[in-house]
Design a protein around this motif. Sequence first.
Motif, mmCIF file in Angstrom:
data_model
loop_
_atom_site.group_PDB
_atom_site.id
_atom_site.type_symbol
_atom_site.label_atom_id
_atom_site.label_comp_id
_atom_site.label_asym_id
_atom_site.label_seq_id
_atom_site.Cartn_x
_atom_site.Cartn_y
_atom_site.Cartn_z
ATOM 1 N N THR A 94 1.020 -1.127 -0.066
ATOM 2 C CA THR A 94 0.026 -0.058 0.014
ATOM 3 C C THR A 94 0.678 1.360 -0.037
ATOM 4 N N MET A 95 0.081 2.249 -0.002
ATOM 5 C CA MET A 95 1.105 3.489 -0.225
ATOM 6 C C MET A 95 1.674 4.077 1.254
ATOM 7 N N ASP A 96 1.193 3.589 2.161
ATOM 8 C CA ASP A 96 1.910 4.085 3.621
ATOM 9 C C ASP A 96 2.855 2.871 3.785
ATOM 10 N N GLN A 97 3.033 1.969 3.315
ATOM 11 C CA GLN A 97 4.079 0.995 3.395
ATOM 12 C C GLN A 97 5.147 1.152 2.563
ATOM 13 N N THR A 98 6.443 1.656 3.054
ATOM 14 C CA THR A 98 7.418 1.842 2.101
ATOM 15 C C THR A 98 8.524 0.893 2.561
ATOM 16 N N LEU A 99 9.611 0.549 1.548
ATOM 17 C CA LEU A 99 10.572 -0.379 1.750
ATOM 18 C C LEU A 99 11.494 0.388 2.653
ATOM 19 N N ASP A 100 11.812 1.563 2.405
ATOM 20 C CA ASP A 100 12.694 2.508 3.215
ATOM 21 C C ASP A 100 12.180 2.352 4.733
ATOM 22 N N HIS A 101 11.282 2.805 4.891
ATOM 23 C CA HIS A 101 10.466 2.694 6.220
ATOM 24 C C HIS A 101 10.858 1.374 7.099
ATOM 25 N N ASN A 104 21.931 -7.610 6.148
ATOM 26 C CA ASN A 104 22.991 -7.876 5.101
ATOM 27 C C ASN A 104 22.288 -7.735 3.842
ATOM 28 N N GLU A 105 21.083 -8.061 3.692
ATOM 29 C CA GLU A 105 20.361 -8.352 2.375
ATOM 30 C C GLU A 105 18.866 -7.935 2.541
ATOM 31 N N VAL A 106 18.122 -7.159 1.491
ATOM 32 C CA VAL A 106 16.819 -7.089 1.653
ATOM 33 C C VAL A 106 16.280 -7.671 0.358
ATOM 34 N N VAL A 107 15.026 -8.520 1.004
ATOM 35 C CA VAL A 107 14.258 -9.100 -0.233
ATOM 36 C C VAL A 107 12.748 -8.540 0.042
ATOM 37 N N ALA A 108 12.161 -7.940 -1.311
ATOM 38 C CA ALA A 108 10.902 -7.094 -1.061
ATOM 39 C C ALA A 108 9.916 -7.573 -2.346
ATOM 40 N N ASP A 109 8.871 -7.569 -1.837
ATOM 41 C CA ASP A 109 7.684 -7.654 -2.982
ATOM 42 C C ASP A 109 6.967 -6.417 -2.904
ATOM 43 N N ALA A 161 12.264 10.054 -12.283
ATOM 44 C CA ALA A 161 11.594 10.988 -13.126
ATOM 45 C C ALA A 161 10.168 11.579 -13.020
ATOM 46 N N THR A 162 9.416 10.816 -12.175
ATOM 47 C CA THR A 162 8.091 11.175 -11.972
ATOM 48 C C THR A 162 7.919 11.647 -10.673
ATOM 49 N N GLY A 163 8.856 11.389 -9.651
ATOM 50 C CA GLY A 163 8.628 11.713 -8.149
ATOM 51 C C GLY A 163 7.645 10.656 -7.518
ATOM 52 N N LEU A 164 7.282 9.813 -8.105
ATOM 53 C CA LEU A 164 6.385 8.901 -7.539
ATOM 54 C C LEU A 164 6.970 7.765 -6.745
ATOM 55 N N THR A 165 6.223 7.183 -5.827
ATOM 56 C CA THR A 165 6.992 6.101 -5.192
ATOM 57 C C THR A 165 6.737 4.531 -5.989
ATOM 58 N N ARG A 166 7.702 3.883 -5.734
ATOM 59 C CA ARG A 166 7.797 2.496 -6.373
ATOM 60 C C ARG A 166 6.370 1.772 -6.264
ATOM 61 N N PRO A 167 5.606 1.750 -5.055
ATOM 62 C CA PRO A 167 4.438 1.132 -4.984
ATOM 63 C C PRO A 167 3.370 1.540 -5.918
ATOM 64 N N THR A 168 3.304 2.936 -6.145
ATOM 65 C CA THR A 168 2.422 3.622 -6.985
ATOM 66 C C THR A 168 2.834 3.230 -8.434
ATOM 67 N N ILE A 169 3.888 3.156 -8.844
ATOM 68 C CA ILE A 169 4.301 2.733 -10.275
ATOM 69 C C ILE A 169 3.839 1.486 -10.640
ATOM 70 N N TYR A 170 4.196 0.485 -9.471
ATOM 71 C CA TYR A 170 3.751 -0.805 -9.931
ATOM 72 C C TYR A 170 2.104 -0.866 -9.971
ATOM 73 N N ARG A 171 1.611 -0.033 -9.033
ATOM 74 C CA ARG A 171 -0.172 -0.143 -9.158
ATOM 75 C C ARG A 171 -0.346 0.388 -10.663
ATOM 76 N N ILE A 172 0.337 1.306 -11.088
ATOM 77 C CA ILE A 172 -0.086 1.951 -12.413
ATOM 78 C C ILE A 172 0.050 0.734 -13.594
ATOM 79 N N LYS A 173 1.424 0.141 -13.400
ATOM 80 C CA LYS A 173 1.666 -0.951 -14.183
ATOM 81 C C LYS A 173 0.823 -2.177 -14.233
ATOM 82 N N ASP A 174 0.558 -2.760 -13.147
ATOM 83 C CA ASP A 174 -0.355 -3.813 -13.023
ATOM 84 C C ASP A 174 -1.779 -3.584 -12.944
#
Length: 210
Positions: A11-18, A31-36, A183-196
């Motif tokens: 969701t928009m309020d869940q970010t990997l960095d957070h 040591n390593e991050v795995v994220a869906d 380029a767009t200033g959008l978060t990755r989850p938002t981009i994935y949502r537009i894509k999918d």
Amino acid sequence: MKTVLYARVSTMDQTLDHQKTQAEEAGFQINEVVADHGVSGVSTRLRERPEGKRLFDLLREGDTLVVRWVDRLGRNYDDVTEVMRELLSAGVTIKTVINGLTFDGSKSDPMAKAVRDALIGFMAAMAQAETEARREAQKAGIAAAKQRPGKYRGRKPSYSREQMAQVTAMLTNSDTISAIAKATGLTRPTIYRIKDQPEECEKALHLWRM
């Protein structure tokens, strides 16, 4: 031996960095991050998630898996307990950021294993109960809103029509998600949502008259 953080960003309020920052603030050295990204934890088993599959191949005996909470590992009680027991039997230790719980995969004493497995069952059941409670509350809120014609529009899109068009164009051009985000200033989850889910994203723009 390594410490791997698994994160599910849906969701928009869940970010990997957070989620990574939360883990580090809790004292974990990752040591390593795995994220869906953009994956529902309610309808998709861990092994069916793109990065969830890789997680099983990545972890080895002696490694530590860090998750924000056990609900990240499955859709429901059965999924969570199955995944945790499989990883623990492979010698992986599972730790949670919330409440700092540790499930030790190296335990061989029968009594210690029985206590550990009982705690796994309790935590998995609680996680499922919390998920179902949130889902029912959301359904009730949506149903009530739909009784007021023209009032229910869902969450306001975090992107504009111009940004959606730019994302679509860059995806067509095979640009990376990182490049599109920059380029767009959008978060990755938002981009994935537009894509999918382009139709749902377009519908949201229409409902909000954007």
